[in-house]
Design a protein around this motif. Structure first.
Motif, short mmCIF file in Angstrom:
data_model
loop_
_atom_site.label_atom_id
_atom_site.label_comp_id
_atom_site.label_asym_id
_atom_site.label_seq_id
_atom_site.Cartn_x
_atom_site.Cartn_y
_atom_site.Cartn_z
N ARG A 255 4.42 -58.52 40.97
CA ARG A 255 5.20 -59.00 40.03
C ARG A 255 6.22 -57.87 39.73
NH1 ARG A 255 4.60 -61.38 34.01
NH2 ARG A 255 6.24 -60.42 33.10
N ASP A 257 9.06 -56.63 37.48
CA ASP A 257 9.77 -56.63 36.15
C ASP A 257 11.36 -56.04 35.96
OD1 ASP A 257 7.78 -58.20 35.05
OD2 ASP A 257 7.32 -57.13 33.38
N LYS A 288 0.04 -59.47 34.76
CA LYS A 288 0.22 -58.07 34.15
C LYS A 288 -0.87 -57.25 33.96
CE LYS A 288 3.66 -57.72 31.16
NZ LYS A 288 4.58 -57.52 29.69
N ASP A 289 -1.82 -57.64 34.56
CA ASP A 289 -3.13 -57.03 34.22
C ASP A 289 -3.38 -56.21 35.53
OD1 ASP A 289 -3.57 -59.29 35.88
OD2 ASP A 289 -5.62 -59.37 35.94
N LEU A 290 -2.37 -56.14 36.47
CA LEU A 290 -2.48 -55.22 37.65
C LEU A 290 -1.58 -54.04 37.29
CD1 LEU A 290 -1.38 -57.96 40.32
CD2 LEU A 290 -3.60 -56.99 39.78
N PHE A 291 -1.78 -52.92 38.16
CA PHE A 291 -1.43 -51.55 37.93
C PHE A 291 0.23 -51.70 37.96
CE2 PHE A 291 -0.04 -47.48 39.00
CZ PHE A 291 -0.82 -46.84 38.13
N PRO A 292 0.88 -51.10 36.72
CA PRO A 292 2.06 -51.06 36.63
C PRO A 292 2.83 -49.90 37.18
CG PRO A 292 1.02 -50.48 34.51
CD PRO A 292 -0.02 -50.79 35.54
N ASN A 293 3.87 -50.00 38.24
CA ASN A 293 4.50 -48.98 38.63
C ASN A 293 5.93 -48.93 38.43
OD1 ASN A 293 2.71 -48.08 41.49
ND2 ASN A 293 2.57 -50.56 41.17
N ILE A 320 9.41 -52.51 36.75
CA ILE A 320 7.89 -52.21 36.92
C ILE A 320 7.31 -53.12 37.88
CG2 ILE A 320 5.80 -51.89 35.55
CD1 ILE A 320 7.27 -51.87 33.01
N TYR A 322 4.13 -54.74 39.41
CA TYR A 322 2.57 -54.85 39.05
C TYR A 322 2.08 -55.06 40.37
CZ TYR A 322 3.74 -55.06 34.19
OH TYR A 322 4.24 -54.74 32.80
N LYS A 325 -3.89 -51.33 42.33
CA LYS A 325 -3.64 -50.05 42.14
C LYS A 325 -3.58 -49.25 43.00
CE LYS A 325 -8.32 -48.63 40.93
NZ LYS A 325 -8.91 -49.68 41.72
#
Ligand SMILES: Nc1nc2c(ncn2[C@@H]2O[C@H](COP(=O)(O)OP(=O)(O)O)[C@@H](O)[C@H]2O)c(=O)[nH]1
Ligand SMILES: [Mg+2]
Length: 336
Positions: A255, A257, A288-293, A320, A322, A325
């Protein structure tokens, strides 16, 4: 087990007929290939084997002790972040082979691709764009090998999955009567050991397992998804005119954003089988539960998602991404 050491012609592992659960198992030592390669070749049943990069670095160090020519293969869709890395281990003459050209759009010229690498100030003898699958530029590569080779031996190195074994199989098919059946698969660590293959009296190609990229998404997705992720055909880039507050969801895996920036254009260079959808960020909560980069993308940069491909971004953007991780995500100067 016989006392003569015999190695699998598919992956290079030492064959043994004693322990089914161990590497190199074959039902009979009379066979030329291990059970794992047999299953991959005949049934497309892939078995993951984890190899350490220390083993591979030892292979590179052993190459360094020779004066032999090296082909450094990279996958144009999944370029490694540091194209100088192998220079930490080998000082040999190196030809940079930009492979899997067929997956990038035909409209992109080879010269343009090569310019990109020329600007990197890489310390390699020469470079060439090829596609073993499409038999593209393989003859030119052979000429280049003949031009630069320093002995009979030519090593083929690079990350796993860049197509090293496929390239050797193609060279053998085109220019030799010898049988060559290196095992090929969409999984990392298919080739397990150095394998020497005689192309002609004065040319021996040596396949190697390859460096494993821990940041590559192939390590973290269901093996059934690999077919979708690895493009077999020319990518049709998907361009989205995108505004702040919108997001893209790609293949249900990633994802992106668009947090801050003006009107922008995102072009996705990934397998055609991965569905891309655009949403309003606030109205879509998926992934959105994945790791945000968090990334600050500069003018004309790519967002690289290791193992999937890249997104070309035209204007500056704060995004961002996602993802799992473990997946490496970063920006670079636009390839295309
Ligand atoms: N599209 C495309 N795929 C390729 C090409 N060469 C190899 N592949 C695919 O890349 C994957 C890895 O190939 P393999 O030869 O096993 O890579 P190695 O680990 O470097 O030896 C396989 O799924 C191949 O079919 C190519 O020229 N074009
Ligand atoms: Mg291989």
């Amino acid at each position: 087990m016989s006392s003569v050491k015999k190695y699998c012609i598919g992956c290079g592992v030492l064959l043994q007929d004693e322990n089914m659960t161990m590497e190199g198992y074959t039902t009979s030592i009379e066979n030329d290939i291990c059970s794992r390669c047999f299953r991959m070749k005949n049934y497309g049943e892939y078995q993951i084997v984890t190899k350490s990069n220390e083993d591979y670095i030892d292979i590179l160090k052993s190459v360094n002790k020779t004066n032999d020519l090296v082909l450094y293969i990279v996958d144009l869709l999944n370029l490694e972040r540091d194209l100088k890395y192998i220079r930490n281990y080998i000082n040999n003459k190196v030809i940079l082979v930009l492979s899997k050209r067929d997956v990038l759009p035909k409209s992109v010229k080879d010269d343009k691709l090569m310019d990109y690498f020329k600007k990197m100030d890489l310390d390699y003898q020469d470079m060439i764009v090829v596609s073993p699958n499409k038999n593209y530029n393989i003859d030119a590569l052979l000429l280049m090998i003949k031009k630069y080779k320093t002995s009979r031996n030519v090593y083929v190195v690079g990350h796993t999955n860049v197509g090293k074994s496929t390239l050797i199989n193609k060279l053998m098919k085109n220019y030799s009567d010898n049988e060559c059946e290196l095992t090929i698969s969409p999984l990392p660590s298919t080739t397990l050991n150095k394998i020497s293959i005689k192309l002609s009296d004065d040319l021996i190609l040596i396949d190697t397992p390859g460096l494993i990229d821990r940041g590559n998404i192939v390590n973290y997705v269901d093996p059934l998804l690999l077919k979708k992720i690895n493009p077999k055909k020319e990518i049709k880039p998907k361009t989205y005119q995108i505004k702040k507050g919108q997001c893209l969801i790609i293949g249900g895996l990633i994802r992106v954003d668009y947090k801050e920036g003006g009107k922008n254009s995102f072009t996705v260079f990934m397998s055609n089988d991965l569905k891309v959808q655009r949403f309003n960020m606030t109205r879509q909560q998926a992934l959105k539960d994945l790791f945000p980069n968090e990334l600050n993308v500069l003018y004309h940069e790519d967002i690289v998602i290791n193992g999937l491909g890249f997104i070309k971004v035209v204007e500056k953007a704060d995004v961002i991404v996602y993802a799992d991780k473990n997946v490496e995500i970063y920006t670079r100067r636009s390839l295309i």
